[in-house]
Design a protein around this motif. Structure first.
Motif, PDB file in Angstrom:
ATOM      1  N   ASP A 144      50.675   2.573  18.563  1.00  0.00           N
ATOM      2  CA  ASP A 144      51.395   3.836  18.380  1.00  0.00           C
ATOM      3  C   ASP A 144      51.499   4.229  16.913  1.00  0.00           C
ATOM      4  O   ASP A 144      51.681   5.401  16.585  1.00  0.00           O
ATOM      5  CB  ASP A 144      52.797   3.703  18.982  1.00  0.00           C
ATOM      6  CG  ASP A 144      53.443   5.055  19.233  1.00  0.00           C
ATOM      7  OD1 ASP A 144      52.715   6.065  19.273  1.00  0.00           O
ATOM      8  OD2 ASP A 144      54.675   5.116  19.381  1.00  0.00           O
ATOM      9  N   THR A 194      44.430   5.398  23.045  1.00  0.00           N
ATOM     10  CA  THR A 194      45.429   4.546  23.674  1.00  0.00           C
ATOM     11  C   THR A 194      45.011   4.243  25.115  1.00  0.00           C
ATOM     12  O   THR A 194      44.120   4.903  25.672  1.00  0.00           O
ATOM     13  CB  THR A 194      46.804   5.232  23.683  1.00  0.00           C
ATOM     14  OG1 THR A 194      46.749   6.350  24.579  1.00  0.00           O
ATOM     15  CG2 THR A 194      47.176   5.721  22.283  1.00  0.00           C
ATOM     16  N   SER A 201      55.277   8.399  24.033  1.00  0.00           N
ATOM     17  CA  SER A 201      54.716   8.977  22.806  1.00  0.00           C
ATOM     18  C   SER A 201      53.192   8.999  22.827  1.00  0.00           C
ATOM     19  O   SER A 201      52.564   9.806  22.112  1.00  0.00           O
ATOM     20  CB  SER A 201      55.197   8.191  21.584  1.00  0.00           C
ATOM     21  OG  SER A 201      54.829   6.825  21.695  1.00  0.00           O
ATOM     22  N   LYS A 214      49.679  11.917  21.475  1.00  0.00           N
ATOM     23  CA  LYS A 214      48.835  11.391  20.398  1.00  0.00           C
ATOM     24  C   LYS A 214      47.383  11.803  20.630  1.00  0.00           C
ATOM     25  O   LYS A 214      46.915  11.847  21.767  1.00  0.00           O
ATOM     26  CB  LYS A 214      48.965   9.862  20.331  1.00  0.00           C
ATOM     27  CG  LYS A 214      48.306   9.227  19.121  1.00  0.00           C
ATOM     28  CD  LYS A 214      48.595   7.747  19.069  1.00  0.00           C
ATOM     29  CE  LYS A 214      50.037   7.507  18.709  1.00  0.00           C
ATOM     30  NZ  LYS A 214      50.320   7.931  17.300  1.00  0.00           N
ATOM     31  N   SER A 272      44.130  14.848  23.348  1.00  0.00           N
ATOM     32  CA  SER A 272      45.248  14.096  23.916  1.00  0.00           C
ATOM     33  C   SER A 272      44.881  13.656  25.332  1.00  0.00           C
ATOM     34  O   SER A 272      43.870  14.108  25.884  1.00  0.00           O
ATOM     35  CB  SER A 272      46.500  14.979  23.944  1.00  0.00           C
ATOM     36  OG  SER A 272      46.362  16.000  24.922  1.00  0.00           O
TER      37      SER A 272
END
Length: 449
Positions: free
Chosen positions: A35, A42, A65, A69, A76
């Motif tokens: 993060d 991710t 979160s 990102k 995203s």
């Protein structure tokens, strides 16, 4: 660390939640480390790209979160899900966090922009409306080229998407009319073109019609100094007579080319637009009332309703307690001109009628008292919720207004019925109009939801 990250990516690609937790047991701070990176793929990005809904929802719960990102390509998780047509996953992500619709990826493109540019099926159109329902203010977002969703839909010839966007704006215009008019409807892109400029250049009469109906400014110029009418005038090789007529009616073309009949159409259209904007502005103010202010207004209106109703039951000066008739020796008694409403013989005093009935100030009181009653009555109708269960309250208020009228018929004697007829008729008309207005506003609000 790098070895665990690679294993995590493989687990996310497979959508294996059990294997994910085995890696977390080895390094509980692995997700926090990822993060901290400004751009990273991710596990949520990978799961969204692969379409693994349970795995993506688990990541959303543990690390929300990640959803906003961007990866090294500037996308995203919701962008990746859209690119790979994982519509149901997109809906699930937006259900968890509606603000994800406003997350900007590469070139400032949001998920709303992406769907507006790629709409092909009814699922895409429904998704467009889902986005707007989850995050209404996403309609204001623009790309790095200062293009709104309206610009993008027209630019890529997605007429249905554009029509859905404009119709949604009209239905929800009261939420933010002033801001949306400047930031959406009349928004200029990097070349200074509004949605109307693009609709005219693309020869889209349906789009032009919707924009004009929504109140777009037809006199805005782009960076080249051209209005929408100027762009139309340059199109000599296409059939654009429908657009020409619409722009003429809206006053966007030179007056020399406008038949006289169009002046009347333009005048009527201007009146209609002003009335519609006034109605929407009123609804906007009404909707934005906070619960505390709504409660205060309800209390004040209820008190006024109670006091005015009591004022009819116990008018100033009181009521006659007994019937009294003028005696034979009183036949020549006359009343002052200002204190009587006819020139006949002295009037009988009927029990239950107001003592001050013959006084002009009493009728002033009765008129103002009735006006206050009507305004308070209509205010309460506007402020109570619109759900079906509250219809009982509305019916009760209507019954109370009828009781008010009936109570006037009781205290006004027969010889004053001619005067009372005018007062009561005006009162009935006013109550009906105010009640209809309150009901129409309530229906308008219900339609906006």
């Amino acid at each position: 660390m790098d070895e665990r990250i690679e294993r995590m990516r493989q687990v996310a690609q497979q959508g294996n939640i059990d294997a994910f937790y085995l890696i977390i047991q080895e390094d509980v701070k692995l997700l926090e480390h990822m993060d901290k990176l400004p751009f990273v793929d991710t596990p949520l990005h990978i799961a969204a790209q692969a379409g693994h809904i349970p795995f993506a929802m688990e990541l959303m719960r543990l690390k929300p979160s990640f959803s906003s990102k961007l990866n090294p390509d500037g996308y995203s998780p919701i962008h990746l899900a859209l690119q790979n047509e994982h519509i149901e996953l997109v809906r699930r992500l937006v259900e968890v966090d509606g603000d994800l619709v406003r997350v900007k990826g590469r070139a400032g493109i949001t998920s709303l922009h992406y769907v507006a540019a790629t709409t092909e099926t009814d699922d895409h159109l429904n998704l467009l409306l889902d986005f707007l329902k989850a995050c209404p203010n996403s309609i204001e977002d623009v790309t790095v080229r200062n293009e709104s969703a309206l610009h993008i839909a027209l630019k890529y010839d997605k007429l249905e998407a554009f029509l859905h966007l404009v119709r949604w704006m009209r239905r929800n215009w009261s939420q933010n009319p002033i801001l949306w008019e400047s930031k959406v409807l009349n928004r200029k892109d990097e070349q200074g073109n509004t949605a109307l400029h693009i609709a005219v250049s693309k020869n889209q009469p349906k789009a032009v019609k919707q924009l004009l109906y929504s109140g777009v400014d037809v006199n805005i110029k782009n960076l080249e100094g051209k209005k929408a009418g100027d762009i139309l005038a340059q199109q000599t090789q296409v059939e654009n007579s429908k657009i020409k007529v619409m722009l003429q009616r809206a006053g966007a073309l030179p007056s020399s080319s406008i038949p006289q009949v169009y002046y009347y159409a333009q005048y009527l259209w201007t009146i209609f637009s002003r009335l519609e904007k006034s109605r929407l502005h009123f609804i906007s103010e009404w909707i934005e009332i906070s619960d505390d202010r709504r409660n205060v207004l309800l209390v004040v209106a209820t008190l006024l309703l109670t006091v005015t109703y009591q004022g009819v039951l116990s008018p100033p000066g009181g009521l006659w307690q007994d019937d009294q008739s003028p005696g034979a020796n009183q036949t020549n008694i006359t009343l002052p001109v200002i204190r009587k409403f006819n020139s006949s013989a002295p009037l009988e005093n009927e029990a239950g009628t107001p003592i001050g009935l013959r006084n002009f100030p009493f009728w002033v009181f009765l008129s103002l008292n009735s006006l206050t009653f009507m305004l308070s009555y209509s205010t309460i109708l506007l402020l109570i919720p619109t759900q079906h269960i509250y219809r009982i309250v509305r019916l009760s208020l209507i019954s109370l207004s009828i009781c008010y009228i009936v109570s006037l018929t009781v205290i006004i004697p027969t010889r004053f019925w001619e005067i009372f007829w005018y007062v009561s008729t005006g009162l009935f008309v006013c109550i009906f109009l105010l009640n209809s207005s309150a009901t129409c506003v309530a229906w308008s609000y219900k339609a906006l939801l």
